[in-house]
Design a protein around this motif. Structure first.
Motif, PDB file in Angstrom:
ATOM      1  N   ASP A  61      -4.994   9.633  -9.118  1.00 55.78           N
ATOM      2  CA  ASP A  61      -5.591   8.599  -9.633  1.00 55.78           C
ATOM      3  C   ASP A  61      -4.591   7.220  -9.236  1.00 55.78           C
ATOM      4  O   ASP A  61      -4.973   6.040  -9.831  1.00 55.78           O
ATOM      5  CB  ASP A  61      -5.360   8.820 -11.156  1.00 55.78           C
ATOM      6  CG  ASP A  61      -6.074   9.915 -11.614  1.00 55.78           C
ATOM      7  OD1 ASP A  61      -7.177  10.154 -11.092  1.00 55.78           O
ATOM      8  OD2 ASP A  61      -5.512  10.776 -12.305  1.00 55.78           O
ATOM      9  N   ALA A  62      -3.788   7.349  -8.276  1.00 52.88           N
ATOM     10  CA  ALA A  62      -3.015   6.063  -7.725  1.00 52.88           C
ATOM     11  C   ALA A  62      -3.806   5.260  -6.991  1.00 52.88           C
ATOM     12  O   ALA A  62      -4.907   5.427  -6.413  1.00 52.88           O
ATOM     13  CB  ALA A  62      -2.058   6.510  -6.857  1.00 52.88           C
ATOM     14  N   ASP A  63      -3.493   3.880  -7.362  1.00 53.27           N
ATOM     15  CA  ASP A  63      -4.246   2.697  -6.649  1.00 53.27           C
ATOM     16  C   ASP A  63      -3.444   2.219  -5.485  1.00 53.27           C
ATOM     17  O   ASP A  63      -4.102   1.723  -4.379  1.00 53.27           O
ATOM     18  CB  ASP A  63      -4.416   1.415  -7.590  1.00 53.27           C
ATOM     19  CG  ASP A  63      -5.388   2.052  -8.636  1.00 53.27           C
ATOM     20  OD1 ASP A  63      -6.399   2.681  -8.538  1.00 53.27           O
ATOM     21  OD2 ASP A  63      -5.005   1.806  -9.729  1.00 53.27           O
ATOM     22  N   GLU A  75       0.192   7.512   2.735  1.00 58.54           N
ATOM     23  CA  GLU A  75      -0.846   6.769   2.932  1.00 58.54           C
ATOM     24  C   GLU A  75      -1.884   7.370   3.857  1.00 58.54           C
ATOM     25  O   GLU A  75      -3.194   7.447   3.495  1.00 58.54           O
ATOM     26  CB  GLU A  75      -0.511   5.412   3.398  1.00 58.54           C
ATOM     27  CG  GLU A  75      -1.906   4.475   3.519  1.00 58.54           C
ATOM     28  CD  GLU A  75      -1.482   3.053   4.043  1.00 58.54           C
ATOM     29  OE1 GLU A  75      -2.018   1.877   3.623  1.00 58.54           O
ATOM     30  OE2 GLU A  75      -0.593   3.098   4.996  1.00 58.54           O
ATOM     31  N   ARG A  76      -1.532   7.887   5.244  1.00 57.64           N
ATOM     32  CA  ARG A  76      -2.499   8.647   5.779  1.00 57.64           C
ATOM     33  C   ARG A  76      -2.874   9.758   5.249  1.00 57.64           C
ATOM     34  O   ARG A  76      -4.118  10.195   5.662  1.00 57.64           O
ATOM     35  CB  ARG A  76      -1.705   8.749   7.309  1.00 57.64           C
ATOM     36  CG  ARG A  76      -1.425   7.537   8.062  1.00 57.64           C
ATOM     37  CD  ARG A  76      -1.074   7.864   9.344  1.00 57.64           C
ATOM     38  NE  ARG A  76       0.243   8.591   9.515  1.00 57.64           N
ATOM     39  CZ  ARG A  76       1.314   7.895   9.558  1.00 57.64           C
ATOM     40  NH1 ARG A  76       1.666   6.584   9.691  1.00 57.64           N
ATOM     41  NH2 ARG A  76       2.588   8.582   9.881  1.00 57.64           N
ATOM     42  N   VAL A  87      -4.413   6.386  -0.307  1.00 55.18           N
ATOM     43  CA  VAL A  87      -4.009   5.460  -0.928  1.00 55.18           C
ATOM     44  C   VAL A  87      -3.297   4.272  -0.361  1.00 55.18           C
ATOM     45  O   VAL A  87      -2.558   4.310   0.328  1.00 55.18           O
ATOM     46  CB  VAL A  87      -3.028   6.101  -2.136  1.00 55.18           C
ATOM     47  CG1 VAL A  87      -2.619   5.090  -3.328  1.00 55.18           C
ATOM     48  CG2 VAL A  87      -3.466   7.358  -2.803  1.00 55.18           C
ATOM     49  N   LYS A  88      -3.653   3.249  -0.953  1.00 51.29           N
ATOM     50  CA  LYS A  88      -3.154   1.972  -0.360  1.00 51.29           C
ATOM     51  C   LYS A  88      -1.914   1.680  -0.399  1.00 51.29           C
ATOM     52  O   LYS A  88      -1.158   1.906  -1.390  1.00 51.29           O
ATOM     53  CB  LYS A  88      -3.982   0.672  -0.443  1.00 51.29           C
ATOM     54  CG  LYS A  88      -3.652  -0.745   0.150  1.00 51.29           C
ATOM     55  CD  LYS A  88      -4.357  -1.824  -0.103  1.00 51.29           C
ATOM     56  CE  LYS A  88      -4.109  -3.100   0.296  1.00 51.29           C
ATOM     57  NZ  LYS A  88      -4.870  -4.173  -0.113  1.00 51.29           N
ATOM     58  N   LEU A  89      -1.122   1.294   0.875  1.00 51.05           N
ATOM     59  CA  LEU A  89       0.529   0.865   0.735  1.00 51.05           C
ATOM     60  C   LEU A  89       0.534  -0.458   0.801  1.00 51.05           C
ATOM     61  O   LEU A  89      -0.186  -1.341   1.439  1.00 51.05           O
ATOM     62  CB  LEU A  89       1.021   1.516   2.150  1.00 51.05           C
ATOM     63  CG  LEU A  89       2.589   1.074   2.327  1.00 51.05           C
ATOM     64  CD1 LEU A  89       3.326   1.575   1.465  1.00 51.05           C
ATOM     65  CD2 LEU A  89       3.129   1.541   3.533  1.00 51.05           C
TER      66      LEU A  89
END
Length: 269
Positions: A143-145, A173-174, A178-180
């Motif tokens: 559920d992370a943004d 991230e890869r 989920v965006k870094l």
């Protein structure tokens, strides 16, 4: 002239392909020769190894953390106390962050991996460590943004040349998509190394050391953040980071680390 140019182009294309193939073959041969001359050694026991720096025997010695564990702190339980049962540490000293998860216990092999990544330029270890972290933190990452690595002060980053937490975060991230947001959180003042400090000293050392940059406010506000670090000891550093992110209106902050200190294991030295 057009015919000559066309002929030249048609001849040059196969030539370029052949040249590219030769370069690839040369690169492969050079790597093979280097591997033969300087075989990869296990970062823990120094025996030759195929793969990413850890032999099968040392990999088997890593103590991976799996349920049952405290749903808040991720501390493994000796037995299953039932659903939603918190550890005594979580009850007595609840952190600012919502949940923490770690891939492995901080034992001798884990310490060697962390030190090699952190101090010996062994960034080749990050892919395996990051994959283990992604697996251990799957419920947090689902559920992370946004991913936020625990930042270094610019002076330490200049000396070390890279941030080990950032290297792990890029792998995650890869793995997850989920965006870094590597620059959103900043360490605004240098802090003493946490090594050797007591729990109160660690908390005092990092108090007020972190701030969300003005340009990073939009990336944090209303988002579910997962903080990425290499080791969780007392939790003082990630707690200070979490407080800074919550002040910037993060919806929630979770913590994902490679290794965490568990009772019976020594703190980082």
């Amino acid at each position: 002239m057009d015919a000559e140019a066309s002929s030249s182009r048609s001849l040059s294309t196969p030539f370029r392909r052949a040249l590219t193939a030769c370069r690839g073959a040369w690169s492969h041969a050079a790597k093979l020769a280097l591997d033969i001359a300087l075989p990869t050694l296990c970062v823990s026991c120094r025996e030759p190894v195929d793969g990413e720096g850890v032999c099968a025997e040392c990999w088997a010695r890593l103590s991976f953390i799996a349920p049952p564990y405290c749903p808040r702190l991720g501390i493994p339980f000796v037995y299953d106390p039932g659903p939603d049962m918190l550890s005594m540490e979580a009850i007595a000293n609840p952190p600012a962050y919502a949940r923490a998860r770690a891939a492995v216990r901080y034992d001798d092999v884990a310490r060697t991996l962390v030190h090699a990544l952190k101090y010996q330029d062994r960034t080749d270890l990050a892919p395996a460590m990051g994959r283990w972290m992604a697996r251990a933190g799957s419920e947090l990452l689902h559920d992370a943004d946004v991913l936020i690595p625990v930042p270094l002060h610019w002076r330490r980053a200049w000396r070390r040349r890279y941030n080990q937490s950032g290297a792990l975060a890029r792998v995650i991230e890869r793995q997850t998509g989920v965006k870094l947001a590597g620059e959103a959180l900043q360490r605004i003042r240098p802090t003493q190394q946490q090594i050797g400090l007591s729990r109160p000293q660690r908390a005092s050392n990092v108090q007020g050391a972190f701030k969300v940059a003005a340009a990073g406010q939009a990336l944090i506000a209303g988002r579910r953040v997962v903080l990425i670090d290499d080791v969780l000891t007392s939790g003082a550093t990630v707690d200070a980071c979490a407080r800074a992110l919550l002040r910037a209106k993060a919806a929630a902050v979770d913590v994902l680390v490679f290794a965490r200190v568990v009772d019976g294991h020594k703190a980082p030295i």
